[in-house]
Design a protein around this motif. Structure first.
Motif, PDB file in Angstrom:
ATOM      1  N   SER A   1      -5.984   2.305   5.299  1.00 49.61           N
ATOM      2  CA  SER A   1      -5.525   3.680   5.098  1.00 49.61           C
ATOM      3  C   SER A   1      -5.143   4.280   6.444  1.00 49.61           C
ATOM      4  CB  SER A   1      -6.633   4.509   4.450  1.00 49.61           C
ATOM      5  OG  SER A   1      -7.752   4.604   5.319  1.00 49.61           O
TER       6      SER A   1
ATOM      7  N   GLY B   1       0.808  -1.210   0.000  1.00 48.17           N
ATOM      8  CA  GLY B   1       0.000   0.000   0.000  1.00 48.17           C
ATOM      9  C   GLY B   1       0.842   1.261   0.000  1.00 48.17           C
ATOM     10  N   SER B   2       0.225   2.366   0.382  1.00 42.54           N
ATOM     11  CA  SER B   2       0.888   3.663   0.382  1.00 42.54           C
ATOM     12  C   SER B   2       1.919   3.751   1.502  1.00 42.54           C
ATOM     13  CB  SER B   2      -0.153   4.778   0.545  1.00 42.54           C
ATOM     14  OG  SER B   2       0.475   6.033   0.704  1.00 42.54           O
ATOM     15  N   LEU B   3       2.954   4.541   1.277  1.00 39.43           N
ATOM     16  CA  LEU B   3       4.017   4.698   2.268  1.00 39.43           C
ATOM     17  C   LEU B   3       3.619   5.663   3.386  1.00 39.43           C
ATOM     18  CD1 LEU B   3       6.958   3.996   3.000  1.00 39.43           C
ATOM     19  CD2 LEU B   3       7.682   5.960   1.605  1.00 39.43           C
ATOM     20  N   ALA B   4       2.714   6.596   3.111  1.00 37.82           N
ATOM     21  CA  ALA B   4       2.361   7.638   4.091  1.00 37.82           C
ATOM     22  C   ALA B   4       1.854   7.073   5.419  1.00 37.82           C
ATOM     23  CB  ALA B   4       1.331   8.584   3.474  1.00 37.82           C
TER      24      ALA B   4
ATOM     25  N   HIS C   1      -4.197  -3.635   3.985  1.00 42.19           N
ATOM     26  CA  HIS C   1      -4.001  -2.411   3.209  1.00 42.19           C
ATOM     27  C   HIS C   1      -4.894  -1.284   3.725  1.00 42.19           C
ATOM     28  CE1 HIS C   1      -2.416  -4.837  -0.503  1.00 42.19           C
ATOM     29  NE2 HIS C   1      -1.856  -5.200   0.637  1.00 42.19           N
TER      30      HIS C   1
END
Length: 415
Positions: A379, A293-296, A377
């Motif tokens: 958020s 998923g996203s790194l943030a 995954h």
């Protein structure tokens, strides 16, 4: 001479009660925690687990399998194949723990048997899942083979003079055919698995690396307390604290000057452990560790874990009067938090009471959020509860540390 030396050592031990206490208290506490964490008995089947069996309602195969699973105490519901999409959404939302799709009917030939399709959540309890698979295979295999063997019979001619040798030969041939069919059936793949994350995306099967790397990464970040406490102890022992007090240096600025570099060290720990898992583990013939998923969200989680670790480290460093006390208070507390939070023993193998206790460990919060990011995954908004708990813990510990440190400066304390 020997007696005098022994007496001297006993006097030194008497002056270091904290060091002596850690020899007795820490092993006892750790033994109790680990014994309780591993006290789960062999029955890993949870009666509250929600299981849905997809199949034809009018088929004997579906009816027999659902009845057998209910006989094991399972909470089983049945649904038609046309409801597969709705049931998958229920699995994604956490309303279902296991979805079993049975593509076979009672009249399906054994040679044409298709494997069951299991739909799972990536964060499913591994111990429960292993036990559930064993029970499922046992009952499904028995149902299929019982029906197949009941249908096997030899038809002989009506001629009463049919030779006995021919009857024996025909019976042996039928037995060999049945045996080969059963043997081939048992060698087939029993099921195929699909893991759905909360977005409805199929993801890879979870592996042990996805638990071990985040667990020991969080454990290592909390040990930032050791160098931090050494620095602050040295300040007191070298009269640096007195000089800072005379210079009227604000406590918040002094602690901020310590937090920033150690925060950066924590982030280097995070990056280093991730790179280590990505590059070194495959070279050792183990699964590679990779962030999904996203790194943030991972960066936010790393910052939150670091805030909790630094808050705890500063509080221990201010409370401790010596390096030995810091090791006892800080190191012992870290080990206990790790044992309670699922770092050393996965939470899913703990009994219910230990799972409830694990919910109060800062390391458990960090590991839970990490698992949600890796496996489902999630958020950043979906791990907000864990981020908030870690941040609040760090801020609370930091506020207490600032108050104590300000007092020490005001009194020009020398410990």
């Amino acid at each position: 001479m020997l007696i005098a030396a022994i007496a001297k050592e006993l006097k030194l031990l008497a002056r270091d009660l904290h060091g002596v206490a850690v020899l007795f208290v820490m092993p006892i506490v750790f033994m109790l925690i680990m014994s309780a964490a591993l006290s789960q008995d062999g029955d890993n089947l949870r009666p509250d687990a929600r299981i849905v069996l997809l199949g034809d309602a009018d088929d004997a195969n579906t009816r027999d399998l659902s009845a057998a699973l209910r006989g094991e105490g399972w909470n089983v519901a049945t649904a038609a194949h046309g409801e597969a999409a709705a049931q998958q959404r229920a699995l994604q939302n956490g309303r279902t723990d296991l979805l079993i799709d049975n593509p076979n009917r009672a009249d399906t030939p054994l040679a044409d048997e298709q494997p069951l399709h299991l739909w799972l959540s990536p964060d499913a309890d591994r111990a429960w899942l292993a036990a559930a698979k064993g029970i499922l295979r046992q009952h499904y295999t028995r149902i299929r083979l019982d029906r197949y063997l009941a249908e096997q019979r030899i038809t002989l001619p009506k001629n009463p003079r049919f030779p006995v040798r021919d009857i024996e030969r025909k019976a042996n041939a039928s037995f060999d055919q049945t045996r080969d069919a059963v043997k081939q059936y048992l060698a087939q793949t029993a099921w195929r698995e699909t893991y759905l994350n909360r977005r409805g995306e199929a993801v890879q099967r979870p592996n042990s690396v996805q638990h071990s790397v985040p667990a020991w990464l969080i454990f290592g970040m909390f040990f930032i307390m050791i160098p931090l406490s050494n620095v602050m102890t040295a300040e007191r022992q070298t009269n640096t604290l007195t000089r800072l007090s005379m210079a009227r240096a604000p406590a918040s600025a002094l602690l901020a000057a310590k937090i920033i570099p150690y925060f950066l060290i924590n982030q280097l720990q995070f990056v280093g452990m991730v790179l280590l898992g990505y590059t070194v583990l495959p070279a050792l013939d183990m699964p590679a560790f990779a962030l999904s998923g996203s790194l943030a969200p991972y960066l936010l989680l790393s910052a939150a874990v670091s805030a909790a670790a630094l808050g705890y480290g500063l509080l221990v460093s201010v409370l401790a009067r010596s390096t030995e006390q810091a090791v006892v208070l800080g190191g012992g507390g870290i080990i206990i938090m790790a044992a309670l939070g699922g770092i050393m023993v996965p939470v899913h193998v703990m009994p219910d009471i230990m799972r409830q206790i694990a919910a109060y460990s800062p390391m458990g919060w960090g590991l839970e959020a990490f698992q949600k990011l890796l496996l489902n995954h999630y958020s950043a908004a979906q791990i907000a509860p864990q981020l908030l708990k870690l941040s609040c813990f760090g801020c609370a510990a930091l506020c207490v540390a600032v108050w104590l440190y300000r007092r020490q400066l005001a009194l020009s304390a020398r410990f």
